[in-house]
Scaffold this motif. Structure first.
Motif, PDB file in Angstrom:
ATOM      1  N   LYS A 184    -121.127  14.563  77.722  1.00  0.00           N
ATOM      2  CA  LYS A 184    -121.454  13.045  78.781  1.00  0.00           C
ATOM      3  C   LYS A 184    -120.079  12.949  80.255  1.00  0.00           C
ATOM      4  CE  LYS A 184    -125.147  11.174  78.113  1.00  0.00           C
ATOM      5  NZ  LYS A 184    -126.537  10.046  79.009  1.00  0.00           N
ATOM      6  N   GLU A 210    -117.459  12.617  84.843  1.00  0.00           N
ATOM      7  CA  GLU A 210    -115.813  12.136  84.725  1.00  0.00           C
ATOM      8  C   GLU A 210    -115.031  13.094  85.809  1.00  0.00           C
ATOM      9  OE1 GLU A 210    -114.279   8.803  83.762  1.00  0.00           O
ATOM     10  OE2 GLU A 210    -115.646   8.348  82.594  1.00  0.00           O
ATOM     11  N   THR A 268    -121.289   6.651  86.418  1.00  0.00           N
ATOM     12  CA  THR A 268    -122.041   7.386  85.383  1.00  0.00           C
ATOM     13  C   THR A 268    -123.482   6.251  85.620  1.00  0.00           C
ATOM     14  OG1 THR A 268    -120.752   5.745  83.890  1.00  0.00           O
ATOM     15  CG2 THR A 268    -120.487   7.865  83.249  1.00  0.00           C
ATOM     16  N   THR A 328    -123.722   6.508  78.183  1.00  0.00           N
ATOM     17  CA  THR A 328    -122.471   6.560  78.165  1.00  0.00           C
ATOM     18  C   THR A 328    -121.796   7.296  76.354  1.00  0.00           C
ATOM     19  OG1 THR A 328    -121.535   4.067  78.338  1.00  0.00           O
ATOM     20  CG2 THR A 328    -121.382   5.422  80.336  1.00  0.00           C
TER      21      THR A 328
END
Length: 822
Positions: free
Chosen positions: A393, A397, A447, A452
């Motif tokens: 995950k 970013e 996201t 998350t």
């Protein structure tokens, strides 16, 4: 079961027939002479409860045709490296031995067998080909492609799922829906024994095997490692200590887990610091243990732990297989749910904190937990599944968009994980992008509505020191001394460091560079000359992620000078040219950024002692010592250090090694560095502009350089040889006169530098050399050619030699069920 006539005519028992599908009924032409039945295996690496082998044996008996079982390394796998290849080879070696005991021939062909692949050879003689019904790309396409070369029928057999994948009704995108659709089918199968089915078939002779087939009988594990080292695979990812492929290893680990740990699985499985999982995913991926047996024995034992294990083995694992089967583009971003694609697209332009592939792969992102997770993948070939979800995950970013994130996930997982390239990997990695999940109401930057899993929150739930010890503890690795801190030596050192070895480099120079040096001259040392390696071309896809990382991180930059060719025309370079952003030595400095380098130490001799290799100075004093050594020096310098050892009692260094280095030839180069030239001759680089000059370059044309009128000139090898032994003060005016002739102006006085070992004119033709006991490796661009890429590959190959050696890393008995040998 498929209703194709071939399968019906075979008269298979029900438990096998339901697993079969006809891919092709074959051609109607004349059959091949001396036909055979071929069983092509790529994941079902076992004797026990292997329906592919059982169907193939049945077909061979029915047609009275010899049976040849085949496994090959000819397919161009992404991320084919020492780690993956050795694990597979260990498994195939064990299976070949088991089949031979039953009178069945097995061919194993290497990736460098040349000409027609072993499988293609067998396909041309096949009365029938039986293979695995494996849904992960590229195997469906490979199966269809090979079917076109088979005269007879091609049958695919599901050897992976308890409920055969083609029997699942409908298409399911959530676990609860899939469970509902499959539960009765699972229950009908996990409570019954696998029917006994003999593995007997007409015997194939030597002539039935393809050319180049390997006979691995009697070869030790080190022999297999050496064999992998000779193959054209990526040697930068080494084997995992304590993780050996094969059915015997898998069964031992399963039996241990079933007897001692499965009852607590439901309580311990989510703690990455605990030894609560089976750790069997690499062996399950390679088909080294029967999933039918595992499901049956877990169901028979019963209890909360077994129930949860069955939930993972059946629901989540087989859901991933189902997804790959029903979504042909399962390894592309279009496979994630539409809602996820929409939210990711809506946030495509959100600000991000970018990280390069190199920073991620080497655990240099700055996120402590993530870097530790990546270290587990890189050093141990495995990552706890609960931690893998958080690891996956976090990458969004650090990437430009979702497609780049998926590319990174597949690369980092499949390159390093022994359970990579699996349908279960696809399911888990795409879960990070919304697969098998739902949108969440809160819309966050980057996201969007994806679930998350912040690394900071996960880090608070576990003890990082305990996790670090679980990953890196209970294993001892030899210290390595690298002599020569140029590109090859630096690449060897950091490859070893990335696998957990303690490494120190020695170099006689004052700083990074070697032949990729940058010299600073003039008042205040403000004038920079790249007076060694002039340009980086970084050709080929093999190290493409590394090249892209260096560009993204500003280590190198593209260079588009005006190039004057030998015919006088001026144009930009025909291919991509790169230079070090802070000078050519900047690349070497980057490679050494986290290495321990001792500059200013000239090694005059090396000696072998009981505690390893010693590097000595001109007075015979020890500079450094280590159990292992890498010499990353020009061949003549390495040869001078090794020649006195040829007659040592241990015979570690043999005469053939010396002869190979003696045959390497280098071209010398005199170089002129000057500045203060105020004219523009209409070009920035001239290649072979004069019979005495091979290269002339205006340094200000390199990106980021101030214009001091600086030029660097390389004389040709012939001119250099005629003046090789002159003093540099004698040579400088001669070089300056030639340069002035080309530029058409007066050239101010400068400095001359002599490169005795400049460009390799005759390489060794091997990627590295090694001692008989593998404790010492020799590398350099001269092994393969004269480019920076050759130095990189040779350095990696030398590191790989050490990483493959069984004695270089040792696993303690207290390593736990995952990393301890079974």
């Amino acid at each position: 079961m498929s209703d194709h006539g071939t399968i019906l005519r075979l008269g298979l028992p029900d438990h096998l027939a339901e697993r079969c599908a006809a891919i092709s009924e074959g051609s109607t032409g004349a059959p091949p002479p001396s036909p055979v039945v071929v069983a092509w295996l790529h994941h079902a690496c076992r004797i026990d409860e292997n329906p592919v082998l059982e169907v193939a044996c049945h077909a061979a008996r029915s047609t009275n045709s010899p049976l040849v079982v085949h496994a090959g390394f000819g397919g161009r796998h992404d991320f084919a490296n020492d780690r993956q290849t050795l694990f597979m080879l260990q498994g195939w070696a064990g299976l070949q031995a088991d089949l031979r005991e039953r009178g069945i021939a097995m061919s194993i062909t290497p990736p460098d067998s040349g000409g027609t692949s072993g499988l293609r050879h067998l396909a041309g003689r096949a009365r029938m080909l039986v293979t695995e019904d494996h849904p992960r790309n590229p195997y469906p396409a490979w199966t269809r492609a090979i079917a076109a070369h088979v005269h007879g029928p091609v049958i695919a057999v599901d050897a992976s799922c308890v409920l055969p994948g083609r029997m699942v009704q409908g298409i399911h995108d959530r676990a609860f829906k899939f469970r509902s659709a499959c539960e009765s089918g699972w229950n009908a199968r996990i409570h019954r024994e696998w029917p006994a089915c003999g593995l007997e078939a007409p015997v194939a002779g030597e002539a039935d095997l393809p050319p180049g087939a390997l006979d691995l009988m009697g070869r030790s594990d080190q022999d297999l490692r050496d064999l992998v080292g000779s193959w054209p695979v990526d040697h930068s990812v080494g084997p995992v200590p304590g993780m050996n492929g094969g059915e015997a290893e898998a069964r031992a680990r399963w039996n241990r887990f079933l007897e001692t740990d499965i009852d607590r699985y439901h309580r311990r499985r989510n703690d990455a610091t605990d030894d609560g999982t089976s750790g069997l995913s690499p062996w399950i991926h390679h088909g080294s243990i029967s999933p039918f047996r595992m499901a049956r024995e877990a169901a028979a034992r019963g209890g909360d732990g077994c129930d949860k294990f069955l939930d993972e083995l059946l629901v989540w694992r087989e859901l991933s297989h189902h997804f790959c089967r029903t979504e042909p583009g399962h390894d592309r971003i279009g496979a994630v749910p539409a809602w996820a694609r929409r939210t990711l697209e809506a946030h495509r332009n959100d600000p991000r904190s970018m990280r390069s592939w190199e920073a991620m792969s080497r655990s240099r992102t700055g996120d402590g937990l993530w870097d530790l997770a990546q270290s587990s993948l890189r050093e141990r070939g495995w990552l706890h599944n609960n931690l893998r979800m958080t690891w996956g995950k976090a990458i969004l970013e650090w990437c430009a968009d979702a497609p780049e994130m998926l590319e990174r996930l597949l690369d980092l997982n499949d390159r390093y994980a022994l359970d990579g390239r699996d349908p279960n990997s696809i399911g888990g990695l795409l879960w990070c992008l919304g697969l098998f999940d739902r949108p969440f109401p809160e819309d966050r930057p980057v996201t969007g509505s994806l679930r998350t899993r912040p690394t900071a929150a996960h880090a608070r739930r576990l003890d990082p020191d305990r996790l670090r010890h679980r990953i890196r503890g209970h294993i001892s690795r030899d210290r390595v001394l690298v002599v020569g801190a140029g590109v090859a030596g630096s690449m060897a050192a950091r490859t070893l460091l990335d696998h957990g070895h303690d490494v120190v480099l020695l170099d006689k120079g004052r700083g990074p560079g070697g032949r990729s040096s940058t010299r600073r001259r003039g008042e205040g040392r403000r004038v920079a000359h790249d007076h060694g390696c002039q340009v980086l071309r970084l050709r080929g896809d093999h190290r493409r992620p590394l090249t892209e990382s260096w560009i993204r991180d500003g280590v190198v930059t593209e260079w588009r000078p005006r190039v004057r060719l030998i015919d006088g025309t001026v144009r930009p370079p025909a291919d991509d040219w790169y230079v070090g952003t802070s000078g050519m030595k900047g690349l070497v400095a980057h490679l050494q950024s986290d290495l321990r380098v001792r500059f200013g130490h000239a090694v005059a001799a090396i000696r072998r002692h009981d505690d390893g290799w010693h590097a000595l100075d001109e007075n015979g004093e020890r500079i450094e010592s280590a159990r292992r050594m890498v010499l990353a020096l020009p061949a003549p310098q390495a040869r001078r250090l090794l020649e006195p050892l040829v007659e040592d009692p241990g015979r570690t260094i043999d005469a053939e090694m010396i002869r190979t280095m003696s045959a390497v030839d280098f071209d010398p180069t005199w170089t002129l560095m000057t500045h203060g030239v105020e004219v523009d001759p209409g070009f920035d680089v001239a290649t072979d502009p004069d019979p005495d000059v091979s290269w002339l370059c205006r340094e200000a044309s390199r990106p980021g350089r101030d214009d001091h009128g600086a030029w660097t000139m390389h004389a040709t090898p012939d001119w250099t040889r005629r003046h090789l032994e002159l003093d540099r003060k004698e040579v400088e005016p001669l070089l300056r006169e030639i340069t002035a002739r080309i530029l058409g102006c007066e050239v101010p006085p400068g400095d001359a530098h002599r490169w005795r070992f400049s460009l390799v004119s005759r390489p060794a033709g091997v990627d590295h050399l090694r001692s008989a006991d593998r404790s010492l490796a020799v590398c350099g661009d001269w092994c393969l050619g004269n480019r920076v890429e050759h130095a990189i590959e040779s350095g990696i190959a030398a590191a790989g030699c050490i990483l493959r050696d069984l004695g270089a890393s040792r696993v303690d008995a207290a390593a736990g069920t995952l990393f301890q040998d079974a």
